[in-house]
Enzyme design. Sequence first.
Site, short mmCIF file in Angstrom:
data_model
loop_
_atom_site.label_atom_id
_atom_site.label_comp_id
_atom_site.label_asym_id
_atom_site.label_seq_id
_atom_site.Cartn_x
_atom_site.Cartn_y
_atom_site.Cartn_z
N ARG A 73 1.01 -0.95 0.13
CA ARG A 73 0.09 0.04 -0.02
C ARG A 73 0.96 1.15 0.06
O ARG A 73 1.50 1.67 0.88
CB ARG A 73 -1.01 -0.06 1.29
CG ARG A 73 -1.92 1.37 1.29
CD ARG A 73 -3.08 1.00 2.18
NE ARG A 73 -2.66 0.97 3.43
CZ ARG A 73 -3.58 0.91 4.49
NH1 ARG A 73 -5.07 0.95 4.26
NH2 ARG A 73 -3.39 0.66 5.84
N GLU A 97 -12.82 4.11 1.01
CA GLU A 97 -13.06 4.78 2.15
C GLU A 97 -13.35 6.21 2.26
O GLU A 97 -13.06 6.68 3.19
CB GLU A 97 -11.60 4.58 2.88
CG GLU A 97 -10.45 4.86 2.17
CD GLU A 97 -8.99 4.46 2.84
OE1 GLU A 97 -8.96 3.76 3.83
OE2 GLU A 97 -8.09 4.64 2.21
#
Length: 749
Positions: free
Chosen positions: A368, A460
């Site tokens: 990530r 998100e």
Amino acid sequence: RMLRSAIWVGVRSLGAKGLRSRKVPRTFSIRFMSTVELGGLKVDERIAKLVQDEIAPGTGVDVNKFWAALGSIVKDLGPRNKELLNKRDEIQKKIDDYHLQNKVIDPAAYKKFLTEIGYLLPASPDFKVETANVDPEIASIPGPQLVCPVDNPRFILNAANARWGSLLDAFYGTDVVSEEDGAGKGEGYNPVRGAKVFEETHKVLDEFFPLEGASYNDVTSYSVQNGVLKISVDGKEVSLKNPAQFAGHMTSGDKTSSILLKNNGLHMDIQIDKDSPVGKTHKAGVKDVVAESAMSAIADCEDSVAAVDAEDKTQVYRTWNGLMKGTLSTSMKKGGKTVTRAMNEDRTWLTPDGKDYTLPGRVVLLVRNVGIHMYTDAVTTADGQMIPEHFLDIMITGLSAVHDIKGNKAYKNSRTGSVYIVKPKMHGPEEVKMVVEMFDKAEQALGLEKHTLKMGIMDEERRTTVNLPHVLREGKNRIVFVNTGFLDRCGDEIHTSFHAGPFLAKDEIKRQVWIKAYEDNNVDCGLAAELSGKGQIGKGMWAAPDNMKQMIKEKIGHPMAGANTAWVPSPTAATLHSLHYHRCNVLERQKELKSRTPAKVDDIITIPLLDRKLNSEEVKRELDNNCQGILGYVSRWIGQGVGCSKVPDMQDVQLMEDRATLRISSQHIANWLQHGIVTEKQVMETLKRIATVVDRQNLGDPNYVPMTDNWDAPEFKCAVDLILKGKETPNGYTEFQLTHWRRVLKGTK
């Protein structure tokens, strides 16, 4: 050439008055930050040296061309990165103004407004995900996923090796098996508990690999003869109800040491050794049952690390490079001995017809990168301007992955020639489009085939959620992962609608209509785009690592919701959560869910506002809880550079926390402060009172510096800023304040 900036970063140069009054003094030294001119950029010497000496050799990528390519990305995409961030601010300003002018929300008018300002897009044209060459652990084998800070070699090696986990250890060491009736864990091995563990393990085997007319509790011997599995119960031979579940074995002569079973794509290994300490206690000589556990893990450069400068980024990149080269190892003291941990080897059995059957010893790793809103001075433009940090991330993490693609290591991460990059905190399809272009440029620079770099998308942020089909369509040739995360998503929900009114308490927010619609929408959009079989539809973290009994009970909800992966906080949790994927055939469940009525955008944009007057005790309880979470987390992030850790709550229950938990807590207080539910005086009094609680909870940590009566400490000042500046902070992100105060403490600001 070397450019020495000779920056004195002693305490006085920072003007950090509070640092001199700390209970435990910190030592700062004069530091010199050296840079190298490469590709029209100024590169921190440590980063440049790492790339030149450790990462680039063996990749075939010329170092000078590498930096020139990064310089081109900065030049070509840097302005657009700023434009997209400005667009976020412009949209937020329009939403703020709308709520300030409309104290009562009319759902139809609100939806019309969001459409008019370009926040809510028209329906997306039909499309299908076209991503190719995806490893089965991501595409077609449902199972748990770990998320681990990549700056800690020991932790990330644990995650990488979490492909296999002892079911006996998972039961013995957690609360899944009761300690009642003399079955306590104790200091040494407790045979009473051991017997209970075997009973629980036999129940698992009975459920997933049932025998004809018998229970594993009664089995007295296992063997394989001429490729045929022989299971005996007091001399009577029994067989699997489904013989196809017998996948392999390890047998030497007439001695079988391993029986490999398979269900829903996952394996369990019954290991047999009658002479081992555990095997001697089992009537069939079973010494362990090892479950195939985590299928994948995210090596995190973002929310769970505290990487604030070139020194930290060097550690992050070095560890990732070690993973991609297969050379990462670390030593630790265990039981008075030095133990070296490295990446596990693959495992090989014989199939019933005598052929080799090899399974990886490790998970498939994703990495990530940071979001597009973060800028770094580890590399700057020629005139000293910081560059988007994700530009640097994609180039260096991508360069390291070339080793894996070229096979420069003993063990492959991706056996299909792919590199998996998770992109967090993107707002809508335009940002995805820019990232896709960045991936194109990175592939060209690194000599990789087009679409080698695959993309995982964190759903998100609210503007991504309501436009998820558009988001997926922009990345349709690269998408391998889309998941939900309540904490960050709720943090953005609060910030987006900050002026709409005070929000409900956090636990109540979870029970509102929007959250179920959000979770369902993620699955619906993934299935509609035919992501199933090509990538992961994921769900969020189980935050209580010491409460595994409750996890076993509740987390089955994630695969039942259609998620073929979900986050867990530890390898042990991965082993236990893997049982849910035996219990639920997720790929079949996804087929069932595909025909349901999709979640409604109208429900997703329903704001979870407070609808009643709270009494003083309710306000105090919520404020205490939020302040405790903030202080418990920032005290370690700022004070020790720990980005993810177990933080005890007000009841001393250990919870896994990273920046997502910090975002929701700080935004929640800031929202209540804005709307008069709490006052600034009340917030400050609570922070100081709760600081004593956090100090007590950390008494056993020799590296912890108490905050009580040390209110000028960077840790405490960071907590205050997160709340009092929460309204103005872009999207309510916490990393700006965290980075600032950590650098103050480190002396690199």
